[in-house]
Motif scaffolding. Structure first.
Motif, PDB file in Angstrom:
ATOM      1  N   THR A 383       0.877  -1.226  -0.058  1.00  0.00           N
ATOM      2  CA  THR A 383       0.175   0.034   0.038  1.00  0.00           C
ATOM      3  C   THR A 383       1.006   1.363   0.046  1.00  0.00           C
ATOM      4  O   THR A 383       1.830   1.383   0.659  1.00  0.00           O
ATOM      5  CB  THR A 383      -1.036  -0.053   0.989  1.00  0.00           C
ATOM      6  N   LEU A 404      -4.461   6.475  -4.000  1.00  0.00           N
ATOM      7  CA  LEU A 404      -3.856   5.325  -3.761  1.00  0.00           C
ATOM      8  C   LEU A 404      -2.966   5.053  -4.651  1.00  0.00           C
ATOM      9  O   LEU A 404      -3.468   4.418  -6.075  1.00  0.00           O
ATOM     10  CB  LEU A 404      -4.897   4.403  -3.366  1.00  0.00           C
ATOM     11  N   CYS A 409      -6.504  -0.555   0.210  1.00  0.00           N
ATOM     12  CA  CYS A 409      -6.416   0.264   1.618  1.00  0.00           C
ATOM     13  C   CYS A 409      -7.928   0.042   2.216  1.00  0.00           C
ATOM     14  O   CYS A 409      -8.896   0.142   1.173  1.00  0.00           O
ATOM     15  CB  CYS A 409      -6.252   1.604   1.490  1.00  0.00           C
ATOM     16  N   SER A 469       2.554   1.182   3.789  1.00  0.00           N
ATOM     17  CA  SER A 469       2.560  -0.289   4.649  1.00  0.00           C
ATOM     18  C   SER A 469       3.892  -0.173   5.413  1.00  0.00           C
ATOM     19  O   SER A 469       4.953   0.000   4.850  1.00  0.00           O
ATOM     20  CB  SER A 469       2.383  -1.361   3.754  1.00  0.00           C
TER      21      SER A 469
END
Length: 552
Positions: A383, A404, A409, A469
């Protein structure tokens, strides 16, 4: 018989032979490009009374094409796999369309007949037709197709007014009433000039019908009813807000750019610069000539000719395509994404509504640039969310808006955000997610959204940060090297120069540390340059393709 009479009869004979030429010119070419195994375009000679086994196979095939087109597919009926335009009789065409409708219902989609064309190569044969049909998934669980269009153009060219008319469903009164809902600040309403970045949405349902704020719809209702969403990024046209416009182009990752040019002023002010920016960042661009109701037809034609000259110049190498009919709009939408050189041109009025429908037809059919495979590959990565906007919302807390870039997500996901001024990354938890102002449980790569972060301290956040992440173990940099092209600079560009660097959502002043192999750069020259950020470190990805450097 005299020579003179033979000559006359010969001319008459030639005229008789050429009588059918205009009609033949209207027929399409005998071949389309051969059918590709990948992609969302399917050729079918006919679909008449298939067996149950054959029908199941056809429905599975349609599902594959819809997946390839991220919810959209185009069927060419009456065309062989090698692209030969054979055509069907009226009876066979009706039966084929009926079968295609049944196939669409089975996979949860609707069909829209885009156009029918006659195939008439032999006058002795009966009239045969080919049909072009758009198949689109019925919206489910907020997974509509979302395309982002950056709106560029000089100040007072009619950008905000055009967006107001498209999204509100009402024509302008000639004094800017349609644009009032788009402005975010008092000074914008007072001057009529956009100074910030605003977002407007236009939806299309599975049948290709427009879904906007008319009939008192809310943004949530538009999202629920739409299979395809066009998000317009309204950017500033005035030269003093150019940094904001560049930030919108680099940070929000638009799929396409719409350059609005006023018919009565032509190419003026920042028009050339906006065109150059879109081309430098490799954003496909189409052009809208607005305000055609204010000037004579000759003035409009002169503006179009001026645009065509600029587009054909060696620096652009574009092929202008003037859209004057629904058939042109369908052709333009398909060729626009297939060839980077095609540039559609629309001439319309936001007051009289002239040719406004052609732009809607174009936007309805416009396919996405990336296919399902590319999106799946991005979704498999860790992510990474780019932070473009930061808000404080009562009863919600800190909210960040952005795109994104990779991964998936979800609500409740734990990420790290940074880098801070000290170069650290801070832990946080994602609360609720909203896309286009309506709730969403899962965010996928390539989608824009706002994320609620609860009581996370807003003062620790800034534009240009990323939320990633924890597994990514993100690295930061204070200096970086980039291959640049100097589009324009009034002076020489050398070591020690200070510039504003735009890389994705990063915007910061940097110093030129060194130029590899050169002492200085002039307009039009290229070099590999090392930059050092002045204020704080940033998160950059290797090979990022949206570098834009300009004097501060």
């Amino acid at each position: 018989m005299s020579k003179k009479s033979r000559t006359k009869r010969g001319k008459r004979g030639r005229r008789r032979k050429n009588k059918k030429t205009p009609r033949n010119n209207k027929t399409p070419p005998p071949y389309l490009p051969p059918e590709a195994e990948e992609g969302n375009i399917e050729y079918k000679l006919k679909l008449v009374n298939p067996t149950q086994y054959r029908f199941e196979h056809l429905a599975t095939q349609l599902k594959w094409r819809l997946q390839e087109g991220r919810g959209e597919a185009v069927y060419q009926i009456g065309v062989e796999d090698n692209g030969l335009l054979v055509g069907l009789t009226d009876a066979d065409m009706k039966a084929s369309l009926k079968t295609l409708r049944r196939m669409a219902e089975k996979v949860g989609a609707d069909i829209t007949l885009l156009r029918e064309r006659e195939v008439d190569y032999d006058s002795d044969r009966n009239c045969r037709k080919i049909a072009e049909v758009l198949v689109r998934k019925v919206p489910d669980d907020q997974q509509f197709l979302d395309l982002r269009v950056a709106v560029l153009g000089n100040v007072d060219s009619g950008k905000s007014t055009l967006l107001g008319v498209l999204t509100q469903g009402e024509l302008d009164n000639g004094r800017g009433r349609a644009r009032l809902n788009l402005f975010r600040h008092l000074h914008e309403i007072q001057t009529g000039r956009t100074s910030s970045i605003s977002f407007e949405i236009l939806g299309f349902n599975s049948k290709g019908e427009v879904v906007n704020y008319s009939e008192s719809r809310t943004a949530e209702e538009i999202c629920e009813s739409s299979s395809k969403m066009i998000t317009f990024i309204d950017l500033a046209g005035h030269h003093k807000y150019l940094k904001t416009t560049i930030f919108g182009l680099t940070s929000y990752c638009p799929d396409f750019a719409m350059l609005v040019v006023s018919a009565n002023t032509g190419i003026a002010g920042t028009t050339r610069e906006h065109l150059g920016l879109a081309m430098a960042l490799k954003v496909p661009i189409f052009i809208v000539v607005s305000k055609v109701d204010l000037c004579a037809r000759g003035t409009v034609e002169r503006t179009v000719r001026q645009l065509e000259r600029v587009l054909k110049q060696p620096g652009c190498n574009k092929v202008p395509l003037l859209v004057s009919s629904p058939d042109d709009a369908v052709t333009a939408a398909q060729q626009f994404t297939q060839s980077s050189s095609i540039t559609p041109i629309f001439t319309l009025s936001s007051v009289s509504g002239e040719s406004l429908e052609l732009l809607k037809v174009f936007l309805n059919i416009l396919p996405p640039l990336s296919n399902s495979k590319e999106q799946e590959e991005l979704m498999q990565q860790l992510t990474e969310f780019q932070v473009d906007e930061i808000y404080s919302v009562p009863d919600v807390g800190t909210v960040v808006g952005g795109t994104l870039y990779s991964g998936v997500c979800r609500e409740g996901e734990r990420l790290v955000v940074g880098p801070t001024d000290e170069g650290r990354f801070l832990r946080l938890k994602v609360g609720s997610i909203q896309r286009n102002r309506s709730a969403c449980r899962v965010l996928r790569a390539g989608q824009a959204a706002t994320l609620a972060l609860g009581n996370f301290d807003r003062s620790l956040l800034r534009k240009g940060m990323v939320m990633v992440s924890p597994k990514m173990n993100p690295t930061i940099c204070c200096q970086f090297e980039a291959a640049i092209v100097l589009l324009f600079h009034a002076k020489t560009f050398r070591r020690g120069s200070q510039v504003t660097v735009h890389v994705g959502n990063v915007r910061q002043t940097a110093t030129v540390e060194c130029l590899h192999g050169k002492e200085e750069l002039r307009t039009g020259e290229r070099a590999v340059v090392r930059f050092r950020f002045i204020k704080h470190p940033e998160y950059l990805r290797l090979g990022h393709a949206t570098e834009r450097v300009r004097p501060p």
